[in-house]
Design a protein around this motif. Structure first.
Motif, short mmCIF file in Angstrom:
data_model
loop_
_atom_site.label_atom_id
_atom_site.label_comp_id
_atom_site.label_asym_id
_atom_site.label_seq_id
_atom_site.Cartn_x
_atom_site.Cartn_y
_atom_site.Cartn_z
N ARG A 97 7.44 -4.04 2.87
CA ARG A 97 8.62 -5.30 2.37
C ARG A 97 9.89 -5.38 3.20
N LEU A 98 10.34 -4.11 3.34
CA LEU A 98 11.54 -4.05 4.28
C LEU A 98 11.50 -4.68 5.77
N ASP A 99 10.23 -4.33 6.16
CA ASP A 99 9.90 -4.83 7.59
C ASP A 99 9.86 -6.22 7.64
N ILE A 100 9.23 -6.92 6.62
CA ILE A 100 9.05 -8.57 6.50
C ILE A 100 10.61 -9.09 6.33
N ALA A 101 11.33 -8.25 5.52
CA ALA A 101 12.80 -8.85 5.28
C ALA A 101 13.45 -8.70 6.36
N MET A 102 13.39 -7.74 7.37
CA MET A 102 14.00 -7.47 8.53
C MET A 102 13.61 -8.95 9.46
N THR A 103 12.42 -9.15 9.44
CA THR A 103 11.93 -10.27 10.20
C THR A 103 12.57 -11.67 9.88
N LEU A 104 13.02 -11.73 8.44
CA LEU A 104 13.24 -13.00 8.23
C LEU A 104 15.00 -13.03 8.37
N VAL A 105 15.63 -12.14 8.90
CA VAL A 105 17.07 -12.10 8.92
C VAL A 105 17.67 -13.11 9.95
N GLY A 106 16.99 -13.49 10.98
CA GLY A 106 17.32 -14.62 11.65
C GLY A 106 16.71 -15.82 11.26
N SER A 107 16.36 -16.14 10.11
CA SER A 107 15.78 -17.32 9.68
C SER A 107 14.90 -18.04 10.67
N PRO A 108 13.87 -17.32 11.12
CA PRO A 108 13.03 -17.77 12.18
C PRO A 108 11.90 -18.96 11.66
N ARG A 109 11.72 -19.87 12.44
CA ARG A 109 10.94 -21.10 12.19
C ARG A 109 9.39 -20.66 11.96
N ILE A 110 9.06 -19.77 12.82
CA ILE A 110 7.61 -19.34 12.79
C ILE A 110 7.59 -17.74 12.57
N ILE A 111 6.66 -17.19 11.64
CA ILE A 111 6.69 -15.78 11.60
C ILE A 111 5.29 -15.43 12.15
N PHE A 112 5.01 -14.53 12.86
CA PHE A 112 3.72 -13.71 13.18
C PHE A 112 3.60 -12.62 12.38
N LEU A 113 2.67 -12.45 11.47
CA LEU A 113 2.28 -11.26 10.66
C LEU A 113 0.88 -10.71 11.17
N ASP A 114 1.08 -9.43 11.53
CA ASP A 114 -0.18 -8.58 12.08
C ASP A 114 -0.57 -7.91 11.07
N GLU A 115 -1.50 -8.32 10.47
CA GLU A 115 -2.32 -7.27 9.30
C GLU A 115 -0.97 -6.83 8.45
N PRO A 116 -0.39 -7.55 7.63
CA PRO A 116 0.79 -6.97 6.76
C PRO A 116 0.48 -6.20 5.67
N THR A 117 -0.84 -6.09 5.12
CA THR A 117 -1.17 -5.05 4.34
C THR A 117 -1.76 -3.99 4.49
N SER A 124 0.03 -2.56 -4.25
CA SER A 124 0.98 -3.03 -3.14
C SER A 124 0.55 -4.27 -2.42
N ARG A 125 -0.79 -4.16 -2.07
CA ARG A 125 -1.32 -5.31 -1.40
C ARG A 125 -1.13 -6.59 -2.07
N HIS A 126 -1.50 -6.57 -3.46
CA HIS A 126 -1.14 -7.72 -4.25
C HIS A 126 0.00 -8.50 -4.13
N THR A 127 1.11 -7.28 -4.27
CA THR A 127 2.59 -7.83 -4.24
C THR A 127 2.77 -8.50 -2.79
N MET A 128 2.23 -7.87 -1.60
CA MET A 128 2.63 -8.37 -0.52
C MET A 128 1.83 -9.97 -0.25
N TRP A 129 0.99 -9.97 -0.80
CA TRP A 129 0.31 -11.34 -0.53
C TRP A 129 1.09 -12.37 -1.50
N GLY A 130 1.55 -11.89 -2.64
CA GLY A 130 2.29 -12.95 -3.30
C GLY A 130 3.71 -13.31 -2.38
N ILE A 131 4.28 -12.28 -1.83
CA ILE A 131 5.65 -12.68 -1.06
C ILE A 131 5.07 -13.47 -0.05
#
Length: 243
Positions: A97-117, A124-131
Motif C-alpha cells: 500500500r505504501l509502495d502504491i501511495a508513493m507512486t501517486l505522489v506526483g499525481s501521474p496520469r498513467i500508472i504501471f502496476l507490475d503484479e501489485p499483489t 491483503s490481496r483482496h484489500t489491494m484489488w479494492g484500492i
C-alpha cells in the motif's frame, strides 16, 4: 519499455504514452507516469511518512505541498497509525500500500502496476484489488466503458430451419449472413435493451432461432483497437451465451 526503463528497439517508432512519443520525448513520459514494480521499492530504514516525503522531494513539491500530499495519501491508504514507524516493520500488505501511495505522489496520469499483489495473503490481496478498483474509478474509464468504445459487438442467431433463416435474413436490417451455417450476425452493444428488442421482434414475426449468443469485445479487442495493431484472428467465441 513503455515506462522508459529500457530503450525501445527497432520497429518501435510511433509508440506514444500519454500523448508523448516514446523515442523522441521520454522525459515527458516520465513526468506523466508512475511505476510500481513487482517488488516493493520502499526504503525500510526510514518511516512510511519519510518515504512519502522523499518522493515529494523527488517530484520537486514544496515542503508544505509535499506534507499535504503525503498526509492525504497516508490516510487514503490506511497508513496513518504506522506513518511514524520504520517501513521495515510493515507487513507485506502495508508495504505494498505504501509502495502504491508513493507512486501517486506526483499525481501521474498513467500508472504501471507490475503484479501489485505478489506475495500477499488472501486478505491483503483482496484489500489491494479494492484500492486498485478505486484508482480505476478515478481514471479514464472502467473496463466495461473501454469495451463499449470498440466496435464488433454482435448478437448471433443460428437456425436449423432454412425457411426461418431466410425469413429472418430478409426481414432484419444490417445483418451479416452465413448461408453455410444458417447463422445471422446483428450489430449490437450487448445491452439488455437491444437483446430484448431482438427477442421481441422474433416473437412478433413468429420466428424461432435455435441458438442465440451475444458477443461483446473483451480487453484484448480494446488493446488491439487502441494500439492500431489489428484484431488477431480468433474463432469468434462468444463471451456470454443465452439460450
Amino acid at each position: 519499455m513503455l515506462s522508459t526503463l529500457i530503450s525501445p528497439g527497432a520497429g518501435s517508432g510511433g509508440i506514444r504514452v500519454g500523448g508523448h512519443d516514446l523515442a523522441d520525448d521520454p522525459q515527458a513520459i516520465r513526468a506523466a507516469i508512475g511505476v510500481t514494480g513487482q517488488f516493493s521499492a520502499v526504503d525500510g530504514l526510514i518511516t512510511g511518512e519519510e518515504n512519502m516525503l522523499l518522493m515529494a522531494d523527488l517530484h520537486h513539491l514544496s515542503r508544505r505541498e509535499g506534507r499535504r500530499v503525503a498526509a492525504e495519501l497516508l490516510e487514503r491508504f490506511d497508513l496513518v497509525d504506522a506513518a511514524k514507524k520504520p517501513a521495515s516493520t510493515y507487513s507485506g500488505g502495508m508495504k505494498r500500500r505504501l509502495d502504491i501511495a508513493m507512486t501517486l505522489v506526483g499525481s501521474p496520469r498513467i500508472i504501471f502496476l507490475d503484479e501489485p499483489t505478489t506475495g500477499l495473503d488472501p486478505r491483503s490481496r483482496h484489500t489491494m484489488w479494492g484500492i486498485i478498483r478505486d484508482l480505476v474509478s478515478d481514471g479514464e474509464g472502467s473496463a466495461e466503458e473501454l469495451k463499449r468504445i470498440v466496435p464488433g459487438g454482435h448478437v448471433k442467431l443460428r437456425f436449423t430451419d432454412p425457411d426461418a433463416y431466410r425469413s429472418a435474413a430478409s426481414a432484419l436490417q444490417e445483418v451479416t449472413r452465413d448461408d453455410e451455417t444458417l447463422s445471422l450476425q446483428i450489430p449490437s452493444d450487448g445491452s439488455q435493451r437491444e437483446l430484448r428488442s431482438i427477442l421481441d421482434w422474433l416473437d412478433s414475426a413468429d420466428i424461432e432461432a435455435d441458438e442465440l449468443t451475444v458477443h461483446t469485445p473483451d480487453l484484448d479487442d480494446v488493446f488491439f483497437a487502441l494500439t492500431g495493431s489489428g484484431v488477431p484472428a480468433r474463432n469468434n467465441q462468444p463471451k456470454e451465451a443465452v439460450r
